[in-house]
Write a protein that holds these residues in place. Sequence first.
Motif, mmCIF file in Angstrom:
data_model
loop_
_atom_site.group_PDB
_atom_site.id
_atom_site.type_symbol
_atom_site.label_atom_id
_atom_site.label_comp_id
_atom_site.label_asym_id
_atom_site.label_seq_id
_atom_site.Cartn_x
_atom_site.Cartn_y
_atom_site.Cartn_z
ATOM 1 N N LEU A 341 8.322 12.816 -4.384
ATOM 2 C CA LEU A 341 7.690 11.594 -4.885
ATOM 3 C C LEU A 341 7.233 11.776 -6.334
ATOM 4 C CD1 LEU A 341 6.622 8.733 -4.448
ATOM 5 C CD2 LEU A 341 4.539 9.731 -3.468
ATOM 6 N N ARG A 342 6.630 12.917 -6.629
ATOM 7 C CA ARG A 342 6.185 13.185 -8.003
ATOM 8 C C ARG A 342 7.366 13.178 -8.973
ATOM 9 N NH1 ARG A 342 1.082 14.917 -9.092
ATOM 10 N NH2 ARG A 342 -0.201 15.546 -7.303
ATOM 11 N N ASP A 343 8.443 13.832 -8.574
ATOM 12 C CA ASP A 343 9.620 13.890 -9.449
ATOM 13 C C ASP A 343 10.123 12.492 -9.773
ATOM 14 O OD1 ASP A 343 9.533 16.631 -9.498
ATOM 15 O OD2 ASP A 343 11.077 16.906 -7.960
ATOM 16 N N ILE A 354 1.170 11.146 -13.978
ATOM 17 C CA ILE A 354 1.510 11.576 -12.622
ATOM 18 C C ILE A 354 0.999 12.989 -12.370
ATOM 19 C CG2 ILE A 354 3.373 11.865 -10.958
ATOM 20 C CD1 ILE A 354 2.854 8.968 -11.961
ATOM 21 N N ASN A 355 1.041 13.841 -13.397
ATOM 22 C CA ASN A 355 0.512 15.198 -13.232
ATOM 23 C C ASN A 355 -0.981 15.181 -12.938
ATOM 24 O OD1 ASN A 355 2.941 16.532 -13.636
ATOM 25 N ND2 ASN A 355 2.686 16.648 -15.856
ATOM 26 N N GLU A 360 -3.968 14.063 -2.752
ATOM 27 C CA GLU A 360 -4.683 13.171 -1.839
ATOM 28 C C GLU A 360 -4.564 11.713 -2.278
ATOM 29 O OE1 GLU A 360 -5.872 15.932 -3.196
ATOM 30 O OE2 GLU A 360 -5.892 17.196 -1.390
ATOM 31 N N HIS A 361 -4.644 11.486 -3.609
ATOM 32 C CA HIS A 361 -4.577 10.108 -4.078
ATOM 33 C C HIS A 361 -3.168 9.537 -3.937
ATOM 34 C CE1 HIS A 361 -5.006 6.786 -7.231
ATOM 35 N NE2 HIS A 361 -5.862 6.490 -6.268
ATOM 36 N N LEU A 362 -2.136 10.356 -4.181
ATOM 37 C CA LEU A 362 -0.766 9.887 -3.997
ATOM 38 C C LEU A 362 -0.497 9.538 -2.538
ATOM 39 C CD1 LEU A 362 1.414 12.176 -6.328
ATOM 40 C CD2 LEU A 362 0.941 9.740 -6.578
#
Length: 494
Positions: A341-343, A354-355, A360-362
Amino acid sequence: MVITVRFAPSPTGFLHLGGLRTALYNYLFARKHDGQFLLRIEDTDQQRVVPSSIGDIINVLNWAGIKPDKGPFSQEDVPNYVQSARIKLYNEKANELLDKGLAYRCFCSTTRLDLLRREAIKNRSIPRYDNRCRHLTDKEVDEKLSSNARYAVRFRCEEQIISVDDLIFDETTFDLKNSEGDFVIIKSDSFPSYHLANVIDDHSMNVTHVLRGEEWLLSTPKHLMIYKAFGWEPPRFAHIPIILNEDGKKLSKRHQDLGVMNLKSRGFYPETIINYLILSAGGYEPKSPRMSTLEEIVENFDLTKINRARCKISHSKLKAFNRQAIKIKLEEDRKGFLSSLRDYLKQRFTSELINDETDEHLIFLFTESQGRYSNFGEFADEIGFVWTECQPSWSCDQFIPLGDIEKSIESVLNLIAKEWDSSESRIDKLSFVKTFCSENKFDYRLVMKFLRYSLVNHEIGLPVGQMLFILGKEEFIRRVRNGIQYTKSQLAST
């Protein structure tokens, strides 16, 4: 005999779901029978080759878990599994057919061939070569060769009836009397046609079963004639029904939304695609409602039970499968899910933002609408307002009925702030705003529309109350106030 199959794509662009399905069936059949699964690159149409395609095809197959046993994985492998590196072999074999009188040189120009094709279409007949050069004498051929005339090599196709015993479509008979002219096996650029190259390769690679798309069934008589001309035993054939887009048209490289790498980048999982393809086209019946592993599919795979009917891609079903996969990932591989998801989000938004997001928030953002998102793209489209403020561009005249826009909307914001501070539970249901608007004779729908436009600049998306909960009171109010200032300035300038 070792069962050997091959997946032989053309490197002319991305691999779509239809191509992956063909690779999947070859893989399943090989594993079911403890056989070999080969990858071969058919790149004889050099004008359409996309240089990055071979690497992309290998990456897709590896990602999907259907890894070939052999293929062009190193420079040493290329002469064995890439057709453009085997041109000498094809020309040698074509010369054998010329020497036997089973093929001949054709000196017809592309202009003449185009005229033949157009005339046939005009007369509503099947376009076919009229076999003109078949009747050239040896002297005429030698004269043309001495003048360096360009030529192709055509196979002598005799009128006959050929039966194809197909593992999916059973026996199919072809009457070649009126449907086939002599077909090209070596083009004028010395590259082979698909018909010659695939037969030579399948024979030299000891392919026992050819599993390919239904569109090649009509060409199979040609291939059987070439096998016979060389005195080779043909493989067994299984032609897989064509997969169609939702509009009923055959999938092609134009359908980029159904490119496998495109689906991967948007957060679709390989198990999603594998299960969807196998259940849509047949050949496997699951033992439980959960998604099956590749090992389970191999164990119960039956080629003869593939559906003969063409199937259409259903985007809604594909998304439903991925929702199930996401649910499993969140339960069993949360770390991997967050990494993917981060990528994706870094490609869509500023990497630094995003970093700074905590895991937890994502997870909170994604699960806030549990089951709503079938892929990362949908999530980013709807939750993107968290990382990017909207750029106001709406028509402000529609909000004139609210009167003094600052006074009316500020009174709503004050109410929201008061409710937020005094409530012991989350504030995401704004029924109290509806009551307030009724008491103060504000148009409730217009107020809510203004709040939404201030946050996302359009009318579609999460409920305003839910966006309030996600952003928090201070950020919500700040953004709405920006909307107020924009609207005031626009109305003042008109």
